[in-house]
Design an enzyme around this catalytic site. Structure first.
Site: not given
Length: 557
Positions: A117, A178, A296, A311, A369
């Site tokens: 990724s 990420h 989170e 959330d 993913d």
């Protein structure tokens, strides 16, 4: 002889009745009529013939990235959504299915046939293919070698959009550090250097900085929504949502609170920080120009396990981001990612469900993913449906006349479904016949991953477990701790100004170039002739025009 269509009045009356009917029962009957399929195809053809060609500059760009969302995932999610709505499923259309332009993206990286990724993110964000594990760097950079960072930086479409005065934002169901969002703003030889605690001491001495620091110091990003709180606060800082959890405390060794750094650097610019859904809903878009929301400590929860009161969903975050970014008269660039991942360990069959449940509820890893890596298809497909709903909401909040919307994936997974299943077979159900070992098998399977398990020397009998459970792990052919990515092409869906640039089979880095050209961003300063806001032109050829053209051709031969 097979007639292309039928003019029989009785057939046309039947067709009209069936098309107007909302009952699901006669579906099989009307599909037996050639008139049904001919009518459907003619309508589709007419739509194609009158499709507007929007060959003008785009004001806004929204890039949706389904991490791990291969074609098989899209197809299975389409069926699941239809079945959730009481249909057989196969005939259902996702929002992305309605986009008029589709292309294929070749996902390999410079050093890998099957990419990760990070390298793929560098391709679709920055326009160049790169090496695995690196983000925002050309292929001259070597993974984990800090000294190869400098001078090899490449810059994203998001960064270029900001440089030209547009507002920019990132929405993700993973941590905001990420790999997929990181390539939009960071330059790192390691996708895993989330905080300074993750950066080796020698790399720090050489001047390399962690991704979280680069998030708040590189590009001035107006809206940041996702997970990743623990990488932003000093080591030992209790998490506001899990104050008693030692594994969710802050990790930074430099004692910096990057949330405060971000807020202070934007003092007087209507900036706000939130960490739960209630606070996000309370944000006044009229008085807020900058927004950071970290919901989170690491990745956000799977949609299946999301706390609806605490959330926000990907739809909630996408809506809020567009509402804030769209206030800029110069336009905006928004990146929205949902990750379709799965993780699991190779365990004895009887222990799998227990351990997976513990891992999901405690580790809370995330998204499309992640669902696939774990070999749990229901999580991945449910994420895909929510991702598609975010695309739908974005379409409702923007105009196709001035917003280029692109939906694609970074890579696929070794996920498949088959088995000669009948029409309407539950997507998580069994194939109609048993395998050579005289045991049943589910339609959905993985080529490798944690779903490989044997009981007394043979694979488990799936009829003895609840294969419709949210945490059921589909069987896999090859035992691996984590299921792997797939190497096949992934789809690109596009609509809006310059969407026609997405056609055929393209290298993945082409995505960034097409988006930059559509918005006249570097290096494409020669803008398309028409300013944004024009409706474009419809390319339609009338029969008289075709006839005149034909006569002219015959005369000039």
């Amino acid at each position: 002889m097979c007639l292309f269509y039928s003019r029989a009045p009785g057939v046309l009356l039947l067709l009209a009745h069936l098309l107007l009917s909302t009952s699901l029962e006669p579906v099989a009957e009307w599909e037996k009529e050639p008139a049904y399929w001919n009518h459907q195809a003619r309508r589709t053809l007419q739509t194609a013939l009158t499709l507007p060609l929007r060959a003008h500059r785009t004001k806004n760009i929204v890039l949706f990235l389904g991490d791990g969302m291969g074609v098989s995932t899209v197809s299975a999610a389409r069926i699941l959504r239809g079945q959730m709505e009481g249909q057989s499923g196969e005939e259902t259309l996702l929002t992305m299915d309605t986009f008029p332009y589709v292309a294929l993206s070749k996902t390999y990286s410079v050093d890998r046939q099957v990419a990760d990724s990070a390298s793929t993110a560098t391709a679709y964000h920055c326009g160049v293919k790169a090496n695995a594990k690196t983000v925002g760097l050309s292929a001259k950079a070597v993974a984990y070698a800090c000294n190869t960072t400098f001078g090899n930086e490449v810059f994203s479409v998001l960064h270029r959009a900001k440089a030209q005065g547009k507002s920019v934002g990132i929405v993700t169901t993973t941590r905001v550090q990420h790999a997929s969002p990181a390539a939009a703003y960071a330059h790192s030889v390691s996708r895993s250097w989330y905080s300074d605690a993750d950066v080796p001491s020698d790399a720090r001495r050489q001047g390399c900085t962690d991704i979280a620091t680069q998030l708040v110091t590189n590009t001035d990003i107006d809206v940041i929504l996702g997970g990743g709180r623990m990488y932003m606060t000093p080591k030992g800082t209790p998490d506001p949502e899990y104050p008693s959890s030692s594994s969710r405390k802050g990790t930074r060794k430099d004692k910096k609170n990057l949330i405060d750094v971000w807020l202070k650097s934007r003092k007087g610019r209507n900036a706000q920080y939130v960490w739960n859904k209630e606070q996000l809903n309370a944000v006044n878009i009229k008085t807020t120009d900058r927004l950071m929301g970290l919901f989170e400590p690491k990745d956000m929860r799977f949609e299946v396990f999301r706390n609806r009161t605490r959330d926000p969903s990907i739809v909630d975050m996408t809506e809020k981001a567009i509402q804030i970014l769209s206030k800029n008269p110069k336009g905006f660039f928004l990146f929205v990612e949902d990750e379709y991942l799965t993780f699991t360990l190779v365990l004895q069959f009887k222990d799998i469900l227990l351990i997976v449940k513990h891992a999901f509820l405690c580790a809370l890893r995330g998204r499309i993913d992640h669902g696939h890596h774990d070999g749990v298809a229901k999580l991945a497909l449910t994420e895909t449906i929510m991702f598609d709903r975010a695309i739908q909401r974005a379409s409702e909040l923007t105009s196709e006349s001035d917003t280029l919307t692109v939906v694609t994936a970074d890579h696929s997974h070794v996920f498949t479904f088959g088995g000669n299943t009948p029409r309407g077979n539950p997507i998580f159900g069994l194939a109609p016949k048993k395998a050579e070992d005289n045991l049943p098998y589910t339609s959905i399977l993985y080529a490798n991953g944690p779903g490989y398990a044997q009981v007394n020397g043979t694979r488990g009998n799936v009829s003895e477990v609840d294969y419709f459970d949210e945490e059921y792990m589909q069987q896999a052919a090859v035992p691996l701790e984590s299921e792997t990515h797939g190497g096949e092409d992934v789809a690109i869906y596009a609509k809006g100004p310059m969407a026609h640039l997405f056609h055929g089979v393209k290298e993945q880095n082409y995505v960034a170039h097409a988006m930059a050209y559509a918005a006249c961003l570097e290096p494409y300063n020669n803008c398309p002739l028409h300013l944004h806001g024009s409706e474009g032109c419809k390319i339609t050829l009338s029969i008289p025009l075709i006839s005149i053209t034909g006569v002219f051709w015959l005369v000039m031969r």
